[in-house]
Structure formats: C-alpha cells, structure tokens
Design a protein around this motif. Sequence first.
Motif, PDB file in Angstrom:
ATOM      1  N   GLU A  78     -49.825   2.187  58.377  1.00  0.00           N
ATOM      2  CA  GLU A  78     -49.173   0.981  58.503  1.00  0.00           C
ATOM      3  C   GLU A  78     -49.820  -0.020  59.573  1.00  0.00           C
ATOM      4  O   GLU A  78     -50.386  -1.106  59.468  1.00  0.00           O
ATOM      5  N   PHE A  79     -50.265   0.490  60.591  1.00  0.00           N
ATOM      6  CA  PHE A  79     -50.777   0.201  61.936  1.00  0.00           C
ATOM      7  C   PHE A  79     -52.490  -0.518  61.384  1.00  0.00           C
ATOM      8  O   PHE A  79     -52.637  -1.367  61.739  1.00  0.00           O
ATOM      9  N   LYS A  80     -53.137   0.171  60.596  1.00  0.00           N
ATOM     10  CA  LYS A  80     -54.361  -0.133  60.152  1.00  0.00           C
ATOM     11  C   LYS A  80     -54.311  -1.223  58.888  1.00  0.00           C
ATOM     12  O   LYS A  80     -55.368  -1.639  58.523  1.00  0.00           O
ATOM     13  N   GLY A  81     -53.026  -1.529  58.612  1.00  0.00           N
ATOM     14  CA  GLY A  81     -53.137  -2.480  57.623  1.00  0.00           C
ATOM     15  C   GLY A  81     -53.156  -1.995  56.056  1.00  0.00           C
ATOM     16  O   GLY A  81     -53.353  -2.738  55.249  1.00  0.00           O
ATOM     17  N   LEU A  82     -52.903  -0.815  55.840  1.00  0.00           N
ATOM     18  CA  LEU A  82     -53.378  -0.126  54.628  1.00  0.00           C
ATOM     19  C   LEU A  82     -52.168  -0.229  53.833  1.00  0.00           C
ATOM     20  O   LEU A  82     -52.295  -0.189  52.520  1.00  0.00           O
ATOM     21  N   ILE A  83     -50.963  -0.021  54.350  1.00  0.00           N
ATOM     22  CA  ILE A  83     -49.744   0.062  53.616  1.00  0.00           C
ATOM     23  C   ILE A  83     -48.672  -0.876  54.279  1.00  0.00           C
ATOM     24  O   ILE A  83     -48.795  -1.268  55.307  1.00  0.00           O
ATOM     25  N   THR A  84     -47.626  -1.277  53.317  1.00  0.00           N
ATOM     26  CA  THR A  84     -46.609  -1.928  53.720  1.00  0.00           C
ATOM     27  C   THR A  84     -45.309  -1.475  53.623  1.00  0.00           C
ATOM     28  O   THR A  84     -45.128  -0.535  52.761  1.00  0.00           O
ATOM     29  N   ILE A  85     -44.448  -1.150  54.669  1.00  0.00           N
ATOM     30  CA  ILE A  85     -43.299  -0.464  54.566  1.00  0.00           C
ATOM     31  C   ILE A  85     -42.164  -1.436  54.421  1.00  0.00           C
ATOM     32  O   ILE A  85     -41.953  -1.973  55.516  1.00  0.00           O
ATOM     33  N   ASP A  86     -41.408  -1.440  53.366  1.00  0.00           N
ATOM     34  CA  ASP A  86     -40.123  -2.309  53.272  1.00  0.00           C
ATOM     35  C   ASP A  86     -38.894  -1.722  53.131  1.00  0.00           C
ATOM     36  O   ASP A  86     -38.556  -1.033  52.114  1.00  0.00           O
ATOM     37  N   TYR A  87     -37.814  -1.663  54.184  1.00  0.00           N
ATOM     38  CA  TYR A  87     -36.653  -0.939  54.090  1.00  0.00           C
ATOM     39  C   TYR A  87     -35.632  -2.007  53.413  1.00  0.00           C
ATOM     40  O   TYR A  87     -34.607  -1.320  53.111  1.00  0.00           O
ATOM     41  N   ASP A  88     -36.055  -3.043  52.903  1.00  0.00           N
ATOM     42  CA  ASP A  88     -35.257  -4.033  52.179  1.00  0.00           C
ATOM     43  C   ASP A  88     -35.384  -3.882  50.761  1.00  0.00           C
ATOM     44  O   ASP A  88     -34.549  -4.616  50.120  1.00  0.00           O
ATOM     45  N   LYS A  89     -36.221  -3.075  50.345  1.00  0.00           N
ATOM     46  CA  LYS A  89     -36.284  -3.013  48.865  1.00  0.00           C
ATOM     47  C   LYS A  89     -36.677  -1.332  48.462  1.00  0.00           C
ATOM     48  O   LYS A  89     -37.676  -0.815  48.384  1.00  0.00           O
ATOM     49  N   PRO A  90     -35.401  -0.880  48.384  1.00  0.00           N
ATOM     50  CA  PRO A  90     -35.267   0.496  48.022  1.00  0.00           C
ATOM     51  C   PRO A  90     -35.818   0.492  46.345  1.00  0.00           C
ATOM     52  O   PRO A  90     -35.608  -0.510  45.799  1.00  0.00           O
ATOM     53  N   LEU A  91     -36.251   1.787  45.960  1.00  0.00           N
ATOM     54  CA  LEU A  91     -36.854   1.907  44.559  1.00  0.00           C
ATOM     55  C   LEU A  91     -35.686   2.043  43.598  1.00  0.00           C
ATOM     56  O   LEU A  91     -34.795   2.552  43.874  1.00  0.00           O
ATOM     57  N   SER A  92     -35.396   1.208  42.794  1.00  0.00           N
ATOM     58  CA  SER A  92     -34.374   1.144  41.732  1.00  0.00           C
ATOM     59  C   SER A  92     -34.482   2.287  40.813  1.00  0.00           C
ATOM     60  O   SER A  92     -35.587   2.589  40.469  1.00  0.00           O
ATOM     61  N   GLY A  93     -33.508   2.961  40.767  1.00  0.00           N
ATOM     62  CA  GLY A  93     -33.464   4.253  39.739  1.00  0.00           C
ATOM     63  C   GLY A  93     -33.951   5.493  40.451  1.00  0.00           C
ATOM     64  O   GLY A  93     -34.140   6.645  39.817  1.00  0.00           O
ATOM     65  N   PHE A  94     -34.443   5.408  41.768  1.00  0.00           N
ATOM     66  CA  PHE A  94     -34.975   6.787  42.223  1.00  0.00           C
ATOM     67  C   PHE A  94     -33.902   7.375  42.916  1.00  0.00           C
ATOM     68  O   PHE A  94     -32.851   6.829  43.687  1.00  0.00           O
ATOM     69  N   ASP A  95     -34.037   8.495  42.723  1.00  0.00           N
ATOM     70  CA  ASP A  95     -32.814   9.716  43.442  1.00  0.00           C
ATOM     71  C   ASP A  95     -33.438   9.745  44.925  1.00  0.00           C
ATOM     72  O   ASP A  95     -34.164  10.576  45.004  1.00  0.00           O
ATOM     73  N   TYR A  96     -32.620   9.401  45.735  1.00  0.00           N
ATOM     74  CA  TYR A  96     -32.902   9.568  47.281  1.00  0.00           C
ATOM     75  C   TYR A  96     -32.556  10.922  47.599  1.00  0.00           C
ATOM     76  O   TYR A  96     -32.006  10.941  49.143  1.00  0.00           O
ATOM     77  N   ALA A  97     -32.403  11.872  47.103  1.00  0.00           N
ATOM     78  CA  ALA A  97     -31.903  13.210  47.314  1.00  0.00           C
ATOM     79  C   ALA A  97     -32.748  13.641  48.366  1.00  0.00           C
ATOM     80  O   ALA A  97     -33.957  13.666  48.192  1.00  0.00           O
TER      81      ALA A  97
END
Length: 128
Positions: A78-97
């Motif tokens: 994230e620091f290097k700008g390679l990925i973005t992390i967004d806690y406001d957009k959970p994956l729909s239909g994903f089981d967060y078990a």
Amino acid sequence: MSCGESNCGSCCGSCGSCEDGGGSRELWVTPGEVVLLQRFGELAFLPVARRWDSEMPYCLEGGEEQADFVSDLLKAMEFKGLITIDYDKPLSGFDYAGYEGYPCRGSMALTAQGQHALELLEIQGVEE
C-alpha cells in the motif's frame, strides 16, 4: 517547447517521469510481494479486515499462520502504491469466516501502478 525542455519526461524520458515524481523508475519488491501481486493477478479483489483500533490490515490469503507476515506485506505494498485497501467496500457474497475478531471488513485491489508492476513481472521476470 522541444524534447527535454519541459522536464516532465513525457517525450524522451531523459529527465525522469511525472508519474514517479522525477525519481528512479525502479521498483523493489520482496519475494512475498511478488507472490501477492501474482495473486491479485488471479483475483481482482481480495478480502481484508482490521480492528477498529488498528490500521493494520488482516488477510487470511496465506493462511492464519501467515496472517502477520501478509499484513506487513500489504502495508508495504500500500505504501508503494501497488494496492489500495478500502474498508468501506466489503466483498459482496464473500464469507468472512475467520475474520470474526476484525469487525471492519473491506476489500483490496491493485492500483494502476500495481497492475503495471504485475505486467512487467510477467513480461520481464524478476532480477535478484
């Protein structure tokens, strides 16, 4: 204005690039970051979570025994700008078990720079 006079690097690349602030165009990635970049190449979005009182991302992509190691890699990426992390957009239909202790759930994806790095890895490979 002729080539090289604007100092932006858009025409000849001799002065650096606007994209990287005029600095080096080299990107150093660790073997773990390479593995995660390749994983992002397979799946456009990956799950992520965190505690309310922490900024450290938590992902079970490498298994629970690797969660701390993966967290460190994600922060670096994230620091290097390679990925973005967004806690406001959970994956729909994903089981967060497995994420029960991490109430702030979201998703992460490659940025344009991360996509470019992945493409370069696929074309040029990795130098050690």
